[in-house]
Design an enzyme around this catalytic site. Structure first.
Site, short mmCIF file in Angstrom:
data_model
loop_
_atom_site.label_atom_id
_atom_site.label_comp_id
_atom_site.label_asym_id
_atom_site.label_seq_id
_atom_site.Cartn_x
_atom_site.Cartn_y
_atom_site.Cartn_z
CE LYS A 24 -2.74 3.00 2.73
NZ LYS A 24 -3.58 3.33 3.88
N GLY B 171 -7.73 9.48 9.17
CA GLY B 171 -8.03 9.61 10.58
C GLY B 171 -9.01 10.70 10.94
CB ALA C 265 -7.96 7.81 4.28
N GLY C 266 -10.74 8.28 5.84
CA GLY C 266 -11.73 9.31 6.08
C GLY C 266 -13.10 8.81 6.52
CG ASN D 15 -6.21 1.71 11.32
OD1 ASN D 15 -6.72 1.37 12.38
ND2 ASN D 15 -4.92 1.64 11.15
CB THR D 16 -9.00 6.23 12.56
OG1 THR D 16 -7.66 6.31 12.10
CG2 THR D 16 -9.12 6.99 13.86
#
Lengths: 263, 78
Positions: free
Chosen positions: A105, A166, A192-193, A214-215
């Site tokens: 990645k 994040g 992301a986001g 992830n977050t």
């Protein structure tokens, strides 16, 4: 009766296929046990990992391979934290040398407040890594031109952001994401986001091939619960996309017959 | 009295591991260096002087004075 939702195929990237369209990260969990439980609840088969120095003064079992079995999950090494193409190439090669696979990645950051990608450096690194035999999944902006160039560079997948890493701001530009998906032939994974399940669902409703997060899981009050919600949301968004939504209009149309009302 | 080249070579090599200077005993292989640090070679990737060392070369590669090592592994990340 109408027909059932069209059958969905697997997510195919390069020479591998994945039943789940959800890819998850492994960072920022409160514990390794919680991380593994959340990943299992998410149904994800592909999970991202970072490459970092071994801490020589601390415990010996902090490496993630002590907690995640590469036979159970496909581990995707990232180049997170890299701000230049040479650094990203270096990290990618270190990740490959771990001996699991030749996927990466690719992430080259251009700004430490927004963590937005340096797209020029990302392209440079992508070309070098593709030439070196890597399967490159490239994190990028929601910019069509860069996405097209990354595809031309030979990336196995292009991964535009929904919003900054994040941030949990959700999908800020559905139109750009749709257009990238329409114009690319390689898989488009939104990376992301995403903050909560509705974000993941809305993202998948744009027709993209998958979502990486992830977050949203690690920072949820209950990561395992949120992972289950994300699994359903990604699936729901995908099925809604395949089913084809109704046209939206700015005037109401009654659902019940106008005829047959009492005098 | 002069210090011979041989005398210098027999001195403890000074190396840098993950940014920290260290002195190690002479004649170590990279595999022995890892063992001495309590690391499982199967879980670590070794970069020596900016070159990645393949696992099968760890035992046959000597630690030399001035070597700079980066020892990395996978950690949680997104």
């Amino acid at each position: 009766m109408g027909s059932a939702t069209p059958a969905d195929g697997p997510l195919v990237i390069a020479d591998r296929s994945f039943a789940s369209r959800l890819i998850v990260g492994t960072g920022k969990y409160r514990s390794n046990a919680e991380m593994v439980s959340a990943i299992r609840a998410s149904g994800s088969e592909m999970v991202t990992v970072a490459v970092r120095r071994v801490d020589l003064d601390r415990s010996r079992d902090e490496g993630i391979l002590h907690h995640l079995d590469p036979a159970e999950f496909f581990l995707l090494p990232n180049t997170a934290g890299c701000y230049t193409a040479p650094d990203a190439v270096r990290y990618a090669r270190l990740g490959r040398a771990a001996g699991l696979n030749d996927w990466v990645k690719l992430e080259v950051i251009g700004d430490d407040r927004t963590l937005l990608p340096d797209t020029t450096a990302t392209l440079d690194a992508a070309r070098e890594l593709v030439a070196d035999g890597f399967r490159v999944l490239a994190y990028t902006n929601d910019d069509l031109i860069t996405a097209l160039r990354l595809e031309d560079a030979g990336c196995a997948a292009v991964m535009p952001l929904a919003s900054p890493i994040g941030s949990g701001l959700g999908l800020v530009n559905p139109y750009y994401i749709r257009e990238i998906k329409r114009r690319l032939e390689v898989p488009v994974i939104v990376d992301a986001g995403v903050g909560t399940a509705s974000d993941a669902c809305l993202t998948m409703e744009q027709g993209v091939d998958g979502v990486l997060m992830n977050t949203a899981l690690a920072a949820a009050e209950n990561p395992v619960g949120m992972a289950g919600a994300m699994r359903l949301a990604v699936r729901a968004g995908r099925e809604a996309y395949l089913a084809g939504r109704m046209a939206s209009r700015e005037i109401a149309v009654p659902s019940s017959p106008a005829a047959g009302m009492l005098e | 009295m002069t210090v011979s080249r041989e005398g210098t070579a027999a001195a403890a090599p000074s190396i840098v591991v993950n940014g920290d200077p260290r002195e190690v005993e002479p004649g170590l292989s990279v595999a022995e260096l890892l063992y001495g640090l309590g690391l499982d070679a199967a879980m670590v990737v070794v970069e020596r002087n900016r070159q990645i060392l393949a696992r099968q070369d760890l035992a046959g590669t000597p630690v030399e004075d001035g070597d700079r090592f980066e020892l990395v592994h996978f950690v949680g990340g997104g």
